[in-house]
Design an enzyme around this catalytic site. Structure first.
Site, PDB file in Angstrom:
ATOM      1  N   SER A  27      56.925  -0.221 -60.335  1.00  0.00           N
ATOM      2  CA  SER A  27      55.780  -0.399 -59.429  1.00  0.00           C
ATOM      3  C   SER A  27      54.843   0.796 -59.487  1.00  0.00           C
ATOM      4  O   SER A  27      53.610   0.650 -59.533  1.00  0.00           O
ATOM      5  CB  SER A  27      56.271  -0.556 -57.989  1.00  0.00           C
ATOM      6  OG  SER A  27      56.946  -1.766 -57.828  1.00  0.00           O
ATOM      7  N   ARG A 126      53.291 -18.790 -61.079  1.00  0.00           N
ATOM      8  CA  ARG A 126      53.330 -17.946 -59.880  1.00  0.00           C
ATOM      9  C   ARG A 126      52.056 -18.070 -59.045  1.00  0.00           C
ATOM     10  O   ARG A 126      50.953 -18.094 -59.579  1.00  0.00           O
ATOM     11  CB  ARG A 126      53.613 -16.495 -60.288  1.00  0.00           C
ATOM     12  CG  ARG A 126      54.949 -16.485 -61.048  1.00  0.00           C
ATOM     13  CD  ARG A 126      55.491 -15.138 -61.260  1.00  0.00           C
ATOM     14  NE  ARG A 126      55.760 -14.449 -60.023  1.00  0.00           N
ATOM     15  CZ  ARG A 126      56.083 -13.168 -59.976  1.00  0.00           C
ATOM     16  NH1 ARG A 126      56.129 -12.456 -61.086  1.00  0.00           N
ATOM     17  NH2 ARG A 126      56.334 -12.603 -58.824  1.00  0.00           N
ATOM     18  N   GLN A 173      52.379  -6.682 -53.301  1.00  0.00           N
ATOM     19  CA  GLN A 173      51.394  -6.973 -54.354  1.00  0.00           C
ATOM     20  C   GLN A 173      50.076  -7.421 -53.735  1.00  0.00           C
ATOM     21  O   GLN A 173      49.000  -6.994 -54.164  1.00  0.00           O
ATOM     22  CB  GLN A 173      51.938  -8.041 -55.302  1.00  0.00           C
ATOM     23  CG  GLN A 173      53.084  -7.523 -56.161  1.00  0.00           C
ATOM     24  CD  GLN A 173      53.606  -8.546 -57.141  1.00  0.00           C
ATOM     25  OE1 GLN A 173      53.261  -9.724 -57.060  1.00  0.00           O
ATOM     26  NE2 GLN A 173      54.430  -8.109 -58.072  1.00  0.00           N
ATOM     27  N   ASP A 324      63.751  -7.011 -54.669  1.00  0.00           N
ATOM     28  CA  ASP A 324      64.148  -7.047 -56.082  1.00  0.00           C
ATOM     29  C   ASP A 324      65.647  -6.831 -56.266  1.00  0.00           C
ATOM     30  O   ASP A 324      66.141  -6.855 -57.396  1.00  0.00           O
ATOM     31  CB  ASP A 324      63.345  -6.019 -56.885  1.00  0.00           C
ATOM     32  CG  ASP A 324      61.886  -6.438 -57.005  1.00  0.00           C
ATOM     33  OD1 ASP A 324      61.585  -7.632 -56.804  1.00  0.00           O
ATOM     34  OD2 ASP A 324      61.036  -5.578 -57.298  1.00  0.00           O
ATOM     35  N   LYS A 351      59.406 -15.840 -57.675  1.00  0.00           N
ATOM     36  CA  LYS A 351      59.465 -14.633 -58.513  1.00  0.00           C
ATOM     37  C   LYS A 351      59.426 -15.057 -59.986  1.00  0.00           C
ATOM     38  O   LYS A 351      58.997 -16.151 -60.295  1.00  0.00           O
ATOM     39  CB  LYS A 351      60.724 -13.829 -58.173  1.00  0.00           C
ATOM     40  CG  LYS A 351      60.676 -13.213 -56.774  1.00  0.00           C
ATOM     41  CD  LYS A 351      59.611 -12.144 -56.687  1.00  0.00           C
ATOM     42  CE  LYS A 351      59.514 -11.533 -55.306  1.00  0.00           C
ATOM     43  NZ  LYS A 351      58.349 -10.638 -55.190  1.00  0.00           N
ATOM     44  N   ARG A 398      65.591  -9.874 -64.086  1.00  0.00           N
ATOM     45  CA  ARG A 398      66.567  -9.496 -63.051  1.00  0.00           C
ATOM     46  C   ARG A 398      67.771 -10.445 -63.058  1.00  0.00           C
ATOM     47  O   ARG A 398      68.881 -10.040 -62.729  1.00  0.00           O
ATOM     48  CB  ARG A 398      65.906  -9.397 -61.673  1.00  0.00           C
ATOM     49  CG  ARG A 398      64.824  -8.328 -61.642  1.00  0.00           C
ATOM     50  CD  ARG A 398      64.614  -7.670 -60.305  1.00  0.00           C
ATOM     51  NE  ARG A 398      63.438  -6.808 -60.384  1.00  0.00           N
ATOM     52  CZ  ARG A 398      63.442  -5.554 -60.874  1.00  0.00           C
ATOM     53  NH1 ARG A 398      64.556  -5.004 -61.299  1.00  0.00           N
ATOM     54  NH2 ARG A 398      62.318  -4.856 -60.946  1.00  0.00           N
TER      55      ARG A 398
END
Ligand code: S3P
Length: 441
Positions: A27, A126, A173, A324, A351, A398
């Site tokens: 980030s 997304r 975000q 996350d 996500k 992830r």
């Protein structure tokens, strides 16, 4: 960039032991790449995360006129645009990176011209309505050209005005997109958060002496108008990524004899809820803050000793500071004694994959009893982990990493397909996995 295999076989492994430093925070790397790209002069950035997502931000800034390269010591040099962004010839392709598309849209909303941003198949699922709404209220024209309000996005930038915005969802975000647009607005932009989310944008703005104030849940920024903030180049440093370190915390926590230390890791309180979750589960975790921070971000060391764990419940405001790491909470649920519940986490469905559906599918393949809810799941542990087929990552980094940690606790070897996606955020994942004691080929 490392060579990442397409599939891996993870074999049962003994205790995880050792010390390491994980690569730079994703980030923070994104935000610094954008701000250095806006500045005049050449900035240097140490420990910038050289992963696909962050390199996509660098490429996008290059298409807008910045220049960047890594020197032989891995130091990133970014020659900024001085705020004069050029209109690229075609669409900017930002690959898998939701952070790039949403944050960059904020910057582009304040620039004259029309800009298109697209990405890979995952990015094109997304939702972008969440940034269209505030950016249009500020005065930009935003067309979401994907089906169902998803990327790609076309922005016609222009004169912006500050707005008072109550964030309808807990999203750093979206908050950061509006703050970046706010730099180019006339007047004050105020954002109120429903729950606190990661505050890297606020911290880097303050470090750059930008006129940002925080009052409880309200963040206010005085805009510079169309000219923008006239940032000057400087040197930046990026702490290690807590979300990358989190894999090793969980790999160690439920295994007797494990002893893992992660150094120089970012310890931003809005990123660290996993530490509380681990402690509630009965894990032995110590956190030591360094006396000085790195560019306004707290850093330090996390030490985990393995042992027996009990089930926990995660919900409410904690979710945003764990967003996350929720797949890792699900992994803990497979290992801990009792029923682990994850609630209020519907954001996981939008996500890089629908992480509720994909985690549930993979855990069931591992023989875990798990119930799926619209906004979470309940996992019965400890499970006897016996894979009944190859796990799938669904192209989500992830998933690949969390399922590898889970597989390391299994009784038999586990095949995980399509793992090249780990390069999105953690190119050294497999070598770090092996260095701490994981068995993978
Ligand atoms: C990020 C914020 C989070 C997180 C993502 C990175 C950021 O997304 O899941 O990986 O850099 O601001 P949301 O803020 O949309 O939840």
């Amino acid at each position: 960039m490392s060579t990442i295999p397409q599939s891996v076989i993870v074999a049962p492994s003994g205790p995880f032991r050792g010390e390491l430093e994980v690569a730079g925070d994703k980030s923070i790397s994104h935000r610094i790449a954008m701000l250095a790209g806006l500045a005049s002069g050449t900035s240097t950035i140490s420990n910038f995360l050289q992963s696909e997502d962050c390199v996509n931000t660098l490429r996008a800034m290059e298409a807008l006129g910045a220049r960047s390269y890594f020197d032989e010591d891995g130091l990133l040099h970014v020659q900024g645009t001085g705020g004069n962004l050029m209109e690229p010839a075609g669409a900017l392709n930002v690959g898998n990176s939701g952070t790039t598309i949403r944050l960059l849209s904020g910057i582009l909303a304040g620039q004259p011209g029309t800009f298109e941003i697209t990405g890979d198949d995952s990015l094109c699922t997304r939702p972008m309505g969440r940034i269209k709404d505030p950016l249009e209220r500020m005065g930009a024209k935003v067309e979401v050209t994907g089906e169902r309000g998803t990327a790609p996005i076309r922005i016609t930038g222009g004169k912006l005005k500050g707005i008072d915005y109550l964030l309808p969802i807990a999203s750093a975000q979206v908050k950061s997109c509006v703050l970046l647009a706010g730099l180019f607005a006339e007047g004050v932009t105020s954002i109120t958060e429903p729950v606190p989310t990661r505050d890297h944008t606020e911290r880097v703005f303050k470090m750059l002496d930008l006129p940002l104030t925080v009052n409880g849940s309200q963040i206010s920024l005085k805009g510079f108008g169309g000219e923008g903030p006239r940032l000057k180049a400087r040197s930046f440093a990026v702490p290690g990524d807590f979300s990358s370190a989190a894999y090793w915390m969980v790999a160690a926590a439920a295994r007797k004899g494990s002893d893992v230390t992660i150094r120089n890791v970012g310890l931003n309180p809005r990123r660290m809820a996993l530490i509380d979750v681990l402690k509630r589960a009965g894990a032995q975790v110590d956190v030591r803050l360094d006396s000085s921070s790195i560019d306004g971000e707290p850093v330090g060391e996390v030490h985990v000793l393995g042992g027996k764990l009990k089930a926990v419940a995660v919900k409410g405001a904690e979710i945003a500071n764990l967003i996350d790491e929720l797949l890792l909470v699900a992994v803990l649920g497979c290992l801990a004694d009792g029923v682990t519940r994850i609630e209020n986490a519907a954001e996981l469905r939008v996500k890089e994959s629908d992480r509720i559906a994909t985690a549930v599918a993979n855990m069931r393949l591992m023989g875990v009893e798990v119930e799926e809810f619209p906004d979470g799941m309940a996992i019965k542990g400890p499970a006897v982990l016996k894979p009944t087929g190859a796990l799938r990552t669904y192209g989500d980094h992830r998933n690949a990493m969390a399922m590898s940690v889970l597989a390391s606790y299994a009784r038999e070897q586990t095949v995980i397909n399509n793992v090249s996606c780990v390069d999105t955020s953690y190119p050294n994942f497999w070598s770090d996995f092996k260095s701490l004691g994981g068995n993978v080929e």
